[in-house]
Design a protein around this motif. Structure first.
Motif, mmCIF file in Angstrom:
data_model
loop_
_atom_site.group_PDB
_atom_site.id
_atom_site.type_symbol
_atom_site.label_atom_id
_atom_site.label_comp_id
_atom_site.label_asym_id
_atom_site.label_seq_id
_atom_site.Cartn_x
_atom_site.Cartn_y
_atom_site.Cartn_z
ATOM 1 N N ASP A 19 -4.370 10.453 3.853
ATOM 2 C CA ASP A 19 -4.290 9.365 3.242
ATOM 3 C C ASP A 19 -2.914 9.379 2.326
ATOM 4 O O ASP A 19 -2.241 8.791 2.010
ATOM 5 N N GLU B 176 0.148 5.977 1.775
ATOM 6 C CA GLU B 176 0.213 5.084 0.406
ATOM 7 C C GLU B 176 1.820 5.121 0.716
ATOM 8 O O GLU B 176 2.096 4.800 0.110
ATOM 9 N N ARG C 156 3.495 0.058 3.118
ATOM 10 C CA ARG C 156 3.100 1.170 1.909
ATOM 11 C C ARG C 156 4.491 0.723 1.285
ATOM 12 O O ARG C 156 5.530 0.215 1.788
#
Length: 172
Positions: A69, A73, A3
């Motif tokens: 999702d 991220e 990330r």
């Protein structure tokens, strides 16, 4: 995949200041604030109403699916009063807010909670239920308990989380 920005879970008994803290940290850092209660209502991620506890019965699997999702991220502040159903891999920091019982009682009264619901939430705070849930569910080094009883506490917590988020670097 690493990330680019941290994920933070802000949890605690209802009325401890989770949403206010997340809104202010989000404004200061650009992290995305996700209020799970709002998400559940908006996306209908629940199994109806619980009359006894006067709340929606969330579908934890649907909530996790809806967040998967986004969490991958990174850059997300998750705001919810429970924490044990979120995957540990999602979070770089877990913040548990705690509030003085008298202050908490008054905050919940202002929300027009029933006496029963206020008593249950204050009892939960007295027993440190959310702290225990967080320490049982996540690595000790990422769980931090912060006092959230006064405007000064809130200001200090916003500053602390903002500094932490700005200095965060992904682990290799």
């Amino acid at each position: 995949m690493t990330r680019a920005a941290p994920n933070v879970l802000v949890t605690g008994t209802p009325g401890t200041g989770k949403t206010t803290l997340c809104e202010q940290v989000s404004a200061a850092t650009g992290l995305r604030h996700v209020n799970v209660g709002d998400l559940v209502k908006r996306e209908q991620l629940h199994n109806g109403w619980d009359d006894e506890f006067e709340c929606l019965v969330i579908d934890e699997d649907k909530v996790c699916d809806a967040l998967e999702d986004m969490m991958g991220e990174g850059g997300v502040l998750v705001d919810y009063h429970g924490c044990d159903f979120f995957p540990e891999r999602w979070f770089d920091l877990v913040v548990v807010l705690q509030t003085d019982n008298t202050v908490l009682w008054e905050r919940l009264e202002k929300r027009a909670y029933s006496q029963k619901k206020i008593q249950e939430n204050v009892q939960c705070e007295i027993m440190h239920c959310i702290v225990e849930e967080a320490t049982d569910s996540y690595r000790e080094e990422i769980v931090h308990v912060l006092q959230s009883s006064s405007p000064e506490d809130m200001e200090q917590n916003v500053e602390q989380l903002t500094q932490w988020a700005r200095s965060w670097r992904p682990s290799s």
